[in-house]
Each structure stands twice: as structure tokens, then as C-alpha cells.
Design a protein around this motif. Structure first.
Motif, mmCIF file in Angstrom:
data_model
loop_
_atom_site.group_PDB
_atom_site.id
_atom_site.type_symbol
_atom_site.label_atom_id
_atom_site.label_comp_id
_atom_site.label_asym_id
_atom_site.label_seq_id
_atom_site.Cartn_x
_atom_site.Cartn_y
_atom_site.Cartn_z
ATOM 1 N N ILE A 1 69.142 54.969 98.207
ATOM 2 C CA ILE A 1 69.054 55.176 99.794
ATOM 3 C C ILE A 1 69.497 53.756 100.483
ATOM 4 N N THR A 2 70.239 53.749 101.651
ATOM 5 C CA THR A 2 70.503 52.512 102.337
ATOM 6 C C THR A 2 69.640 52.631 103.651
ATOM 7 N N LEU A 3 68.948 51.734 103.759
ATOM 8 C CA LEU A 3 68.170 51.797 105.138
ATOM 9 C C LEU A 3 68.697 50.702 106.123
ATOM 10 N N TYR A 4 68.466 51.177 107.378
ATOM 11 C CA TYR A 4 69.085 50.327 108.525
ATOM 12 C C TYR A 4 67.886 50.286 109.716
ATOM 13 N N SER A 5 67.648 49.120 110.070
ATOM 14 C CA SER A 5 66.923 48.861 111.258
ATOM 15 C C SER A 5 67.258 47.694 112.234
ATOM 16 N N SER B 1 66.950 53.980 110.073
ATOM 17 C CA SER B 1 67.786 55.184 109.637
ATOM 18 C C SER B 1 68.238 54.817 108.507
ATOM 19 N N TYR B 2 68.932 55.997 107.694
ATOM 20 C CA TYR B 2 69.144 55.794 106.403
ATOM 21 C C TYR B 2 70.386 56.853 106.030
ATOM 22 N N GLY B 3 70.901 56.236 104.925
ATOM 23 C CA GLY B 3 72.052 57.234 104.268
ATOM 24 C C GLY B 3 71.630 57.458 102.633
ATOM 25 N N LEU B 4 71.808 58.514 102.349
ATOM 26 C CA LEU B 4 71.328 58.883 100.976
ATOM 27 C C LEU B 4 72.482 59.348 100.179
ATOM 28 N N HIS B 5 72.643 58.980 99.081
ATOM 29 C CA HIS B 5 73.520 59.320 98.019
ATOM 30 C C HIS B 5 73.412 59.091 96.625
ATOM 31 N N PHE B 6 74.193 59.814 95.611
ATOM 32 C CA PHE B 6 73.557 59.580 94.222
ATOM 33 C C PHE B 6 74.180 58.399 93.797
#
Length: 79
Positions: free
Chosen positions: A26-30, A37-42
Motif C-alpha cells: 500500500i502506498t499512503l499519501y497525505s 489517501s492510498y493506492g493498493l497493489h500486489f
């Protein structure tokens, strides 16, 4: 996790979910470290769409689980 005035906070956390074949990242942004906010990937290779949707539902419905991932990212903050 890194922090810059221009980009705010950006961090990644690798994790596994019990019963799922492949790990996730998971990549987290603030901007200010309050709302995330986040982006989720394998992490390594693609798994089933059904499983990643299950994890997205878990993150949306379970604040405690999401907060645990945010804390893990914050703990790696590089100054």
C-alpha cells in the motif's frame, strides 16, 4: 516514509492477508499527515481481482486495520 514541503507525506507498507496467496503493498499519501489517501497493489505478482477487492473493502470498513498500516509507514519516517 518521506516528507517534503512540496509533496507532503508518502510511504509504502508491505503486508500479507491471511488466506491470500500473494502479499500486497500500500502506498499512503497525505499533505499534512492527518487525512490519508492510498493506492493498493500486489507486491510481487498479480493475484485475483476478487482478493484485492476484499482487501480494499477491509481498508474502507476497518479504520483500525487502516490506521495500523498508516502507523507502520509513519514509524519508518525518514527526516
Amino acid at each position: 516514509m518521506t516528507h517534503t514541503k512540496e509533496d507532503g507525506y508518502v510511504g509504502q507498507v508491505e503486508f500479507q492477508v491471511e488466506g491470500h496467496k500473494f502479499p500486497y503493498e500500500i502506498t499512503l499519501y497525505s499533505t499534512k499527515g492527518k487525512e490519508w489517501s492510498y493506492g493498493l497493489h500486489f507486491l510481487e505478482q498479480s493475484g485475483s481481482e476478487e482478493q484485492i477487492l476484499e482487501v480494499e473493502d477491509l481498508l474502507e470498513e476497518n479504520d483500525e486495520y487502516f490506521d495500523m498500516l498508516v502507523e507502520a509507514a509513519k514509524n519508518s519516517l525518514q527526516n
